[in-house]
Structures are given as structure tokens and as C-alpha cells.
Design an enzyme around this catalytic site. Structure first.
Site, PDB file in Angstrom:
ATOM      1  N   HIS A 146       0.785  -1.138  -0.048  1.00  0.00           N
ATOM      2  CA  HIS A 146      -0.029  -0.069   0.146  1.00  0.00           C
ATOM      3  C   HIS A 146       1.002   1.141   0.129  1.00  0.00           C
ATOM      4  O   HIS A 146       1.885   1.514   0.615  1.00  0.00           O
ATOM      5  CB  HIS A 146      -0.798   0.268   1.379  1.00  0.00           C
ATOM      6  CG  HIS A 146      -1.644  -0.708   1.673  1.00  0.00           C
ATOM      7  ND1 HIS A 146      -1.557  -2.058   2.201  1.00  0.00           N
ATOM      8  CD2 HIS A 146      -3.034  -1.169   1.348  1.00  0.00           C
ATOM      9  CE1 HIS A 146      -2.430  -2.750   2.422  1.00  0.00           C
ATOM     10  NE2 HIS A 146      -3.457  -2.364   1.906  1.00  0.00           N
ATOM     11  N   GLU A 276     -10.925  -6.914  -4.979  1.00  0.00           N
ATOM     12  CA  GLU A 276     -10.799  -7.564  -3.667  1.00  0.00           C
ATOM     13  C   GLU A 276     -12.066  -7.616  -2.864  1.00  0.00           C
ATOM     14  O   GLU A 276     -12.105  -6.640  -2.048  1.00  0.00           O
ATOM     15  CB  GLU A 276      -9.402  -7.532  -3.055  1.00  0.00           C
ATOM     16  CG  GLU A 276      -9.332  -8.561  -1.901  1.00  0.00           C
ATOM     17  CD  GLU A 276      -8.005  -8.066  -0.905  1.00  0.00           C
ATOM     18  OE1 GLU A 276      -7.013  -7.657  -1.602  1.00  0.00           O
ATOM     19  OE2 GLU A 276      -8.179  -8.546   0.115  1.00  0.00           O
ATOM     20  N   GLU A 312      -9.449 -13.583  -2.157  1.00  0.00           N
ATOM     21  CA  GLU A 312      -8.597 -13.759  -0.652  1.00  0.00           C
ATOM     22  C   GLU A 312      -9.318 -14.973   0.159  1.00  0.00           C
ATOM     23  O   GLU A 312     -10.603 -14.521   0.456  1.00  0.00           O
ATOM     24  CB  GLU A 312      -8.574 -12.329   0.320  1.00  0.00           C
ATOM     25  CG  GLU A 312      -7.875 -12.812   1.662  1.00  0.00           C
ATOM     26  CD  GLU A 312      -7.495 -11.540   2.154  1.00  0.00           C
ATOM     27  OE1 GLU A 312      -6.816 -10.750   1.642  1.00  0.00           O
ATOM     28  OE2 GLU A 312      -7.555 -11.507   3.553  1.00  0.00           O
ATOM     29  N   HIS A 315     -11.345 -13.883   3.316  1.00  0.00           N
ATOM     30  CA  HIS A 315     -12.652 -13.055   2.853  1.00  0.00           C
ATOM     31  C   HIS A 315     -13.741 -14.031   2.565  1.00  0.00           C
ATOM     32  O   HIS A 315     -14.985 -14.043   2.894  1.00  0.00           O
ATOM     33  CB  HIS A 315     -12.335 -12.077   1.749  1.00  0.00           C
ATOM     34  CG  HIS A 315     -11.357 -10.954   2.552  1.00  0.00           C
ATOM     35  ND1 HIS A 315     -10.813 -10.133   1.546  1.00  0.00           N
ATOM     36  CD2 HIS A 315     -10.441 -10.767   3.374  1.00  0.00           C
ATOM     37  CE1 HIS A 315     -10.034  -9.297   2.229  1.00  0.00           C
ATOM     38  NE2 HIS A 315      -9.679  -9.900   3.198  1.00  0.00           N
ATOM     39  N   ASP A 340      -5.230 -13.883  -2.840  1.00  0.00           N
ATOM     40  CA  ASP A 340      -4.436 -13.338  -1.665  1.00  0.00           C
ATOM     41  C   ASP A 340      -4.415 -14.603  -0.669  1.00  0.00           C
ATOM     42  O   ASP A 340      -5.526 -14.973  -0.280  1.00  0.00           O
ATOM     43  CB  ASP A 340      -5.262 -12.140  -0.827  1.00  0.00           C
ATOM     44  CG  ASP A 340      -4.472 -11.110  -1.025  1.00  0.00           C
ATOM     45  OD1 ASP A 340      -3.632 -10.768  -2.108  1.00  0.00           O
ATOM     46  OD2 ASP A 340      -5.236  -9.827  -0.728  1.00  0.00           O
ATOM     47  N   ASP A 351     -11.037 -11.986  10.199  1.00  0.00           N
ATOM     48  CA  ASP A 351      -9.938 -11.955   9.114  1.00  0.00           C
ATOM     49  C   ASP A 351      -8.564 -12.047   9.849  1.00  0.00           C
ATOM     50  O   ASP A 351      -8.060 -11.217  10.088  1.00  0.00           O
ATOM     51  CB  ASP A 351      -9.855 -10.798   8.296  1.00  0.00           C
ATOM     52  CG  ASP A 351      -9.163 -10.887   7.101  1.00  0.00           C
ATOM     53  OD1 ASP A 351      -8.884 -12.115   6.724  1.00  0.00           O
ATOM     54  OD2 ASP A 351      -9.115  -9.888   6.215  1.00  0.00           O
ATOM     55  N   ASP A 353      -5.974 -13.753   8.868  1.00  0.00           N
ATOM     56  CA  ASP A 353      -4.657 -13.633   7.897  1.00  0.00           C
ATOM     57  C   ASP A 353      -3.466 -14.496   8.344  1.00  0.00           C
ATOM     58  O   ASP A 353      -2.535 -14.080   8.465  1.00  0.00           O
ATOM     59  CB  ASP A 353      -4.202 -12.141   8.001  1.00  0.00           C
ATOM     60  CG  ASP A 353      -5.188 -11.162   7.161  1.00  0.00           C
ATOM     61  OD1 ASP A 353      -6.048 -11.678   6.379  1.00  0.00           O
ATOM     62  OD2 ASP A 353      -5.108  -9.991   7.404  1.00  0.00           O
ATOM     63  N   ASP A 383      -1.189 -12.606   1.678  1.00  0.00           N
ATOM     64  CA  ASP A 383      -1.605 -11.585   2.645  1.00  0.00           C
ATOM     65  C   ASP A 383      -1.840 -12.026   4.044  1.00  0.00           C
ATOM     66  O   ASP A 383      -3.030 -12.499   4.517  1.00  0.00           O
ATOM     67  CB  ASP A 383      -3.172 -11.192   2.011  1.00  0.00           C
ATOM     68  CG  ASP A 383      -3.635  -9.712   2.782  1.00  0.00           C
ATOM     69  OD1 ASP A 383      -2.936  -9.441   3.923  1.00  0.00           O
ATOM     70  OD2 ASP A 383      -4.561  -9.310   2.173  1.00  0.00           O
TER      71      ASP A 383
HETATM   72  C1  XLS Z   1      -7.769  -6.748   4.210  1.00  0.00           C
HETATM   73  C2  XLS Z   1      -7.164  -6.600   2.681  1.00  0.00           C
HETATM   74  C3  XLS Z   1      -6.314  -5.935   2.193  1.00  0.00           C
HETATM   75  C4  XLS Z   1      -6.016  -5.826   0.961  1.00  0.00           C
HETATM   76  C5  XLS Z   1      -5.096  -4.687   0.334  1.00  0.00           C
HETATM   77  O1  XLS Z   1      -8.543  -7.314   4.599  1.00  0.00           O
HETATM   78  O2  XLS Z   1      -7.063  -8.194   2.646  1.00  0.00           O
HETATM   79  O3  XLS Z   1      -4.840  -6.339   3.007  1.00  0.00           O
HETATM   80  O4  XLS Z   1      -5.622  -6.856   0.397  1.00  0.00           O
HETATM   81  O5  XLS Z   1      -5.766  -3.494   0.644  1.00  0.00           O
HETATM   82 NI    NI Z   2      -6.242  -9.089   1.019  1.00  0.00          NI
HETATM   83 NI    NI Z   3      -8.052  -9.572   4.245  1.00  0.00          NI
END
Ligand code: XLS
Ligand code: NI
Ligand code: NI
Length: 480
Positions: A146, A276, A312, A315, A340, A351, A353, A383
């Protein structure tokens, strides 16, 4: 505290830590291995950021070395392509270099030796050097960022842009000829100006500010040779419909994306634009809920063909789907652009991650990727982050190696399933009644209700065969 509330707070904390990483908690006053022992100019780092970590090599499945690949062998050919070309791995700058380990009940737990506790421009440059050493040691030639993770916000947009230019110039130099961004994006969710959304904010000045930020982020992604550009609508949604004109906000979002398409063409950026989807977090309801919702949005606003989707996995599960479902839905619409690569926790509703370590899940993901013929110019962006309790520098490597090996293993398993062929046969057999003259006519749209009624009467009560679900699962398991 209720699960979702906790999830939201956690997310907000993680997001805010993206910009203030290093300023949270009590970081060491001086980098542990700083040769000069001084914390003056943060671009003064001498020597390696990761001393003692070798270049990570493939050692095969019997290796017990945590700093080696057991399944990912970059140059090996599987299903007609090198593993590195199927997988196109990328490191996410925000998690790996700005993640603090903070959660709603406590601050940072990670104090990397190269961090000096500031969010200065000099610190941003030093961190960028660490990023490239990390990529090279891992043998990964893509990264994602970012705008605001890599360079600090200034007091004005002009100052923020100048900060970004300075860090990007260094990144360009460090990239050399081998490394490229898989994608870049603008951070339109941390700063309080974006609290009501960016492209969907009711404030026109915020809409303009967000556009200016995306314009700049697209320019630098293009300058760095980025292959894609991502739109994640972190706050493009609502908290209550009582104060929201949803129709108007969706129209604004479409106008914003149209302008991005026009600008991409204007500057000659040939990368893919990716949306996304995510159903919620930080808002109660985000407009890009899932792949199907996003596909419908693109269709309605005439944007189909201009965008693909970045799926993702975490998500996907938040929206009540499996990652495999989202990938297949994207693929069937011709929209599968990038993944992702991460996973959630079955017992935690937000999330998280995490790095993907489930081999079955990875195999299903790779089924879609192989059916799609790969992801290029997209790839797999990690991610994903270390958990709060993992605090050694070495853990950054171990986590990525684990994630890469898991997906590599998924790819190998798909090759086994294809070679074996019985799962494919099972599916083919299920639909064989349509592989008839009459079935083919139906599929070609040539059969009306009257002829179907005639057939139904002639055939009488249909004999319905078993779905063979357990057999399908048994075949799948045998490839893992
Ligand atoms: C957040 C998102 C973010 C995007 C990029 O949940 O996954 O990380 O991938 O802005
Ligand atoms: Ni993401
Ligand atoms: Ni995410």
C-alpha cells in the site's frame, strides 16, 4: 465480548497499526545489530538485516531443516509449467514489515532489530532495504504494497506524494531486474478522513482526495513495473442503512472505478485492475461482498472486461463460502485474476490472515488455479501475518516457507489427481445422461417445454443414480 465485536476491534487495531507500526509499544531504542551503535540517520544500516539466515533452498520432503523448502522446487516442471510460474509468490509488505502483533488487549509484540521506533522517512527507506534482503533470501521475486505502508503520510497530499516518491526511487533501485510488484494499492481506510468510506464517502472532498491517492498509487505501481493494481474497498460500505443512500454510493463507486480505468489507459499502465471482495470488517457491510456480488456490480455498471478479481481465502470464508467456491465462481466468470493466499481460523470469526497450512484446502485452491491455466499476470500474494506470539525474525521466514510449501504440495496433488483421472471420470459419469443427442439439444437451447413434457411422459419416473460423494472424497484424500 461477542465474537464479531472483538473481531471488528481487532481489525481496527491491526489497520491502525499499519501506519503507526513501530510507534506502538516500547520498541528498543537502538537496533540490536547496528554496527555503528547509533540511531541517527535510519538509512545507516550496515551489514545484513537477517544475519544467519541463508538463501532458502529446496531440500525435498525428507528434509528436517526449517529454513529449507520441502515441496516448493521453483524450477521443477509440474503439469507443463515450472512451479514458480504456477505459483508466482509475493510477499505482502504490510504484514511482514509493518505488522506489530498488536491485538485489542495489548500493543506490539514484534520489535524487529532494524526498527528504531519511528515512522520517519529514513526508517521507511531502511525498512525497504530489509524487504529486498528478505525477498532475495526467500527466492521470491514479487512483492505487494500500500502507498502508506511503504512511506509515511505527510502533512499535505503534496508532502505525502514526495515521501512516496523518495521511497519508491529506492525501491526501484533495489528491485534490480529480477523483482517486481505483483500489485500496488492505495491505503484508503486507516486515515480518519476515510471513516465514512473513500469512493463512497458522502463528502465530495474525501472522494477527490481518495482519487488523488489512487492516481498517485497507480503511477508508482506503473513506475515500479507492477503487474496488477488492487482495489480493496475497506470502508466502501455502511454501518447502518438508516443514514445511507446505498444506490448513490454504488453509483459513486462505479464512477470512481471508471475514472481509474481511464487514467490507467492514459498513463499506459497495462497491468490488470483487480477488485478484492470482502463481506465486512471494518464496516458492517461492504459493497464488494463476494465474487458473485462483485461480478454483478461490474456487469451493471459496464465495467466487465476492465477488472478481474483478487480472491482472498479468509474473505471467502467470512462471506460464508469456501475459498474453492469463490475461486470457481471467479473462474467461471472469466474473472480470476489473483489470490490473496491466507486462511482464517475455524473458531475465530474474523480476518485472522494466517498462512495457509491445510494441504486439503491448498489442493482445492490449486484445482481452480490449474483449471484457470494459472494466474499470470496475477499470482499468490501472502496477505498473511505471523501470530502475535511468534516474535523471532526467523519466524518471518518459517511462515513464508510453510505457506509456499503448502501451496506447492497442493499443486503436486492436483497433478496426481489429473494423472489418476478417476475423480474426473466420476464427474463426467454424473452428467453422462446429457452426453446424448437429446441432452446436447437441451444444452444448445433447442428444446422447449412441450418436447420436454413429451419426453417426461415417455420416460416415466426417472431412475436417479447415487452422487458418489464419499467416493469422490476418498479419491481426493488419496492424493494428499
Ligand atoms: C484486508 C485486505 C487488504 C487488501 C489490500 O482485509 O485483505 O490487506 O489485500 O488492501
Ligand atoms: Ni487482501
Ligand atoms: Ni484481508
Amino acid at each position: 465480548m461477542k465474537r464479531m465485536e472483538l473481531g471488528k476491534i481487532l481489525f481496527l487495531l491491526i489497520c491502525s497499526s499499519l501506519t503507526i507500526a513501530g510507534a506502538v509499544g516500547a520498541p528498543p531504542t537502538c537496533p540490536a545489530t547496528d554496527v555503528g551503535g547509533e540511531c541517527g540517520d535510519a538509512d545507516d544500516w550496515k551489514g545484513e538485516f537477517f544475519p544467519g539466515i541463508p538463501n532458502i533452498k529446496y531440500e525435498g520432503p525428507s528434509s528436517k531443516n526449517p529454513l529449507a523448502y520441502k515441496w516448493y522446487n521453483a524450477q521443477e516442471e509440474i503439469l507443463g509449467k515450472k512451479m514458480k510460474d504456477w505459483l508466482r509468490f509475493s510477499v505482502a509488505f504490510w504484514h511482514t514489515f509493518r505488522g506489530t502483533g498488536g491485538d485489542p488487549f495489548g500493543g506490539a509484540t514484534k520489535f524487529w532489530p532494524w526498527e528504531d521506533g519511528t515512522n520517519s522517512l529514513a526508517m521507511a527507506k531502511r525498512r525497504m532495504r530489509a524487504n529486498f534482503e528478505f525477498l532475495k533470501k526467500l527466492g521470491v521475486d514479487r512483492w505487494c504494497f500500500h502507498d502508506r505502508d511503504i512511506a509515511p503520510d505527510g502533512k499535505t497530499l503534496e508532502e505525502s506524494n514526495a515521501n512516496l516518491d523518495e521511497v519508491v526511487a529506492l525501491a526501484k533501485e533495489l528491485q534490480g531486474t529480477e523483482i517486481r510488484p505483483l500489485w500496488g494499492t492505495a491505503q484508503l481506510f486507516v486515515h480518519p478522513r476515510y471513516m465514512h468510506g473513500a469512493a463512497t464517502s458522502p463528502e465530495v472532498a474525501v472522494y477527490a482526495y481518495a482519487a488523488a491517492q489512487v492516481k498517485k498509487a497507480m503511477e508508482v505501481t506503473h513506475y515500479l513495473g507492477g503487474e496488477n493494481y488492487v482495489f480493496w474497498g475497506g470502508r466502501e460500505g455502511y454501518q447502518t442503512l438508516l443514514n445511507t443512500d446505498m444506490g448513490r454510493e454504488l453509483d459513486h463507486l462505479a464512477r470512481f472505478l471508471e475514472a481509474a480505468v481511464a487514467y490507467k489507459k492514459k498513463i499506459g499502465f497495462n497491468g490488470t485492475l483487480l477488485i478484492e471482495p470482502k463481506p465486512q470488517e471494518p464496516t458492517k457491510h461492504q459493497y464488494d461482498w463476494d465474487v458473485a456480488t462483485t461480478a454483478n456490480f461490474l456487469q451493471k455498471y459496464g465495467l466487465f472486461g476492465e477488472f478481474k478479481i483478487n480472491v482472498e481465502c479468509n474473505h471467502a470464508t467470512l462471506s460464508g463460502h469456501s475459498c474453492h467456491h469463490e475461486l470457481e465462481t471467479a473462474r467461471l466468470h472469466g474473472l480470476l485474476g489473483n489470490i490473496d493466499a491466507n486462511t482464517g481460523d475455524p473458531q475465530i470469526g474474523w480476518d485472522t490472515d494466517q498462512f495457509l497450512t491445510d494441504i486439503g484446502e491448498a489442493t482445492m485452491v490449486m484445482i481452480s488455479v490449474v483449471r484457470n491455466g494459472g494466474l499470470a499476470p496475477g499470482g499468490f500474494n501472502f496477505d498473511a501475518k505471523l501470530r502475535r506470539e511468534s516474535t523471532d525474525v526467523e519466524d518471518l521466514f518459517i511462515a513464508h516457507i510453510g505457506g509456499m510449501d503448502t501451496l506447492a504440495r497442493g499443486l503436486r496433488n492436483v497433478a496426481k489427481l489429473i494423472e489418476d483421472g478417476s475423480l474426473n471420470d466420476l464427474v463426467k459419469k454424473r452428467y453422462e445422461s446429457f452426453d446424448t443427442e437429446f441432452g446436447a439439444q437441451i444444452e444448445a437451447g433447442k428444446v422447449d417445454f412441450e418436447s420436454l413434457e413429451k419426453k417426461a411422459m415417455a420416460w416415466g419416473e426417472p431412475k436417479v443414480p447415487s452422487a458418489k460423494q464419499e467416493l469422490a472424497e476418498m479419491i481426493f484424500q488419496s492424493a494428499l
